[in-house]
Design an enzyme around this catalytic site. Structure first.
Site, mmCIF file in Angstrom:
data_model
loop_
_atom_site.group_PDB
_atom_site.id
_atom_site.type_symbol
_atom_site.label_atom_id
_atom_site.label_comp_id
_atom_site.label_asym_id
_atom_site.label_seq_id
_atom_site.Cartn_x
_atom_site.Cartn_y
_atom_site.Cartn_z
ATOM 1 N N TYR A 17 38.709 11.777 25.360
ATOM 2 C CA TYR A 17 38.653 11.574 23.906
ATOM 3 C C TYR A 17 37.381 12.229 23.336
ATOM 4 C CZ TYR A 17 39.015 8.851 19.561
ATOM 5 O OH TYR A 17 39.128 8.449 18.256
ATOM 6 N N GLU B 209 41.704 9.692 7.901
ATOM 7 C CA GLU B 209 42.800 10.300 8.679
ATOM 8 C C GLU B 209 43.994 9.340 8.765
ATOM 9 O OE1 GLU B 209 41.477 12.121 12.338
ATOM 10 O OE2 GLU B 209 43.238 13.427 12.395
ATOM 11 N N ASP C 295 46.135 8.296 10.794
ATOM 12 C CA ASP C 295 46.372 7.313 11.864
ATOM 13 C C ASP C 295 45.652 5.997 11.568
ATOM 14 O OD1 ASP C 295 44.157 9.018 12.275
ATOM 15 O OD2 ASP C 295 43.962 8.423 14.366
ATOM 16 N N HIS D 291 40.862 3.037 18.244
ATOM 17 C CA HIS D 291 41.863 3.431 19.245
ATOM 18 C C HIS D 291 41.493 2.789 20.577
ATOM 19 C CE1 HIS D 291 43.739 6.528 16.785
ATOM 20 N NE2 HIS D 291 42.573 7.092 16.571
ATOM 21 N N HIS E 35 34.396 11.813 13.076
ATOM 22 C CA HIS E 35 34.457 13.246 13.179
ATOM 23 C C HIS E 35 34.915 13.934 11.906
ATOM 24 C CE1 HIS E 35 39.014 13.604 13.894
ATOM 25 N NE2 HIS E 35 38.768 12.342 13.663
ATOM 26 N N HIS F 112 46.924 15.154 17.020
ATOM 27 C CA HIS F 112 46.391 16.333 16.308
ATOM 28 C C HIS F 112 47.304 17.528 16.550
ATOM 29 C CE1 HIS F 112 41.967 14.771 16.009
ATOM 30 N NE2 HIS F 112 42.753 14.296 15.075
ATOM 31 N N HIS G 279 37.708 5.555 7.575
ATOM 32 C CA HIS G 279 38.071 6.965 7.829
ATOM 33 C C HIS G 279 39.428 7.243 7.183
ATOM 34 C CE1 HIS G 279 38.696 10.676 9.910
ATOM 35 N NE2 HIS G 279 39.257 10.209 10.999
ATOM 36 N N ASP H 107 36.853 5.962 14.919
ATOM 37 C CA ASP H 107 37.201 6.824 16.061
ATOM 38 C C ASP H 107 36.134 6.801 17.166
ATOM 39 O OD1 ASP H 107 39.721 7.922 15.442
ATOM 40 O OD2 ASP H 107 38.815 9.307 14.016
HETATM 41 FE FE1 FEO Z 1 40.162 10.753 13.078
HETATM 42 FE FE2 FEO Z 1 41.835 8.373 14.835
HETATM 43 O O1 FEO Z 1 41.524 9.550 13.408
#
Ligand code: FEO
Length: 400
Positions: free
Chosen positions: A193, A82, A84, A226, A146, A24, A80, A165
């Site tokens: 995290y 994002e 990643d 993750h 999130h 981030h 999601h 996440d």
């Molecule tokens: Fe909200 Fe691991 O991306």
């Protein structure tokens, strides 16, 4: 590194990012790297749950090829948007042109605005299912956990939750499961995290877990996007999330400060002595030498926070500002706090700290402590007493 069969016909096909040190932007330090977990579900139909960061697309595709011809993938579930997790979606869809992309309405909108493509998209909502043959994918929307687009995927046959996440950790390892890694490091990374990513959404975390519990979904394994997979005791991380979301904290105080010519540092060290005299655990962090992400991770389970700064231009040192801004964004629950600092003439730093922490929703429980120029012997004693009194307050609150 090869793929891993995590359950019968369910494969981890993600990538380990050993070298990433910031996430981030520069807000979250990832000292132990991370992984981007994608999962391939093999059944009469084949589904890929999430992808990996774009630079790791080839690694994911190589693993998939070892299991199946990618053109046979029927569904690519995007839990999601994002990057990643969606960064390799364009690459996989080039190889799987018949695959349908599955996600929430906001996911559809988000992917479109990231990749400007016109993929075949199936919008799903909570309770919707896609049958793959022996097993079905069931979807649970999880907005703001999130991002607004976030959803979880659940497979009843395997009692497997894929929450993207949620329940993740930034931890690069050659191991895939919780029982294969150091438990202390794992929980520390999971806490860091939570604090850095999910803390502001704590009420939603509690609600979502309660919703899943009410649905009566059996969960034997939690496979986040993750870090490692929770298989030995998934309840442990769920209970930790409920504790963190409620703001349950230990009898511990963080002292976070910066100093200009050493006076505020002298105050901080005397305050630490005062806290310690009450047998309360404390940790001293000087900004900016201490890492912001680490401080936030430690604060998650600490009841008290003391913030100090010398005054410059009627406010705090610029090195203290990012910490105060993070506090306002993260809105830590159930914390007690106070401010301290030295000044030369006008003062102002402690007022700025108080205002910032109040905006962050932290309860200010003691009047601020200021010292003009360099603290003398009496003032050092006052700092000691300030720390002692604050520690007593933290102890009393934690017992009540
Ligand atoms: Fe909200 Fe691991 O991306």
């Amino acid at each position: 590194m090869s793929f891993t069969e995590i359950l019968e016909n369910i494969f981890w096909v993600g990538a380990v990012d050993w070298n990433i040190r910031h996430f981030h932007g520069f807000t979250y330090s990832t000292h132990r790297g991370t992984s981007y977990n994608a999962y391939l579900i093999m059944d009469e139909k084949t589904a890929l749950i999430d992808t990996v960061r774009g630079t790791f697309a080839e690694e994911m595709i190589d693993k998939i090829r070892q299991i199946i011809d990618p053109s046979k993938i029927d569904f690519v579930v995007a839990n999601h948007v994002e990057p990643d997790h969606s960064g390799a979606i364009s690459e996989i869809l080039k190889l799987a042109p018949k695959a349908k992309v599955v996600g929430t309405a906001r996911c559809k909108e988000g992917l479109q605005k990231h990749y400007f493509s016109n993929w075949d998209f199936q919008v799903v909502r909570t309770g919707d299912e896609i049958n793959l043959g022996k097993r079905s994918l069931r979807f649970i929307e999880a907005p703001m956990l999130h991002w607004p687009d976030t959803m979880f995927t659940y497979i009843e046959k395997d009692a497997l939750l894929l929450p993207n996440d949620g329940f993740g950790q930034h931890l690069a390892t050659s191991k895939r499961f919780d029982d294969e890694v150091d438990e202390k490091i794992l929980m520390m990374e999971a806490a860091k995290y939570y604090a850095n990513i999910l803390w502001p959404f704590s009420r939603l975390v509690t609600r979502k877990i309660e919703e899943i519990q009410k649905l009566g979904l059996k969960i034997r394994m939690i496979a986040p996007s993750h870090g490692i997979i929770w298989r030995s005791n998934p309840t442990k991380i769920v209970e930790a999330y409920l504790r963190w979301a409620r703001g349950v904290a230990e009898k511990k105080i963080l002292v976070v400060y910066d100093t200009m010519w050493g006076s505020t540092e002298k105050m901080a060290k005397a305050i630490v002595e005062g806290i310690s005299s009450e047998d309360v655990e404390t940790t001293l962090f000087r900004l900016p030498f201490s890492d912001l992400g680490d401080i936030i991770g430690e604060l998650l389970e600490a009841k008290g926070l003391l913030v100090g700064s010398a005054t410059i231009n009627n406010g705090v040192l610029p090195t203290v500002t990012p910490f105060l801004e993070e506090m306002q964004g993260l809105k830590p629950r159930n914390k007690l706090a106070a401010a301290f600092g030295s000044y030369g003439w006008g003062g102002g730093a402690v007022k700025t700290i108080e205002e910032s922490l109040e905006k962050a929703g932290v309860e200010m429980v003691a009047p601020s402590l200021t010292v003009k120029w360099v603290p003398d012997k009496n003032e050092i004693q006052k700092c000691f007493e300030f720390g002692k009194k604050f520690a007593k307050k933290v102890s009393e609150t934690n017992q009540s």
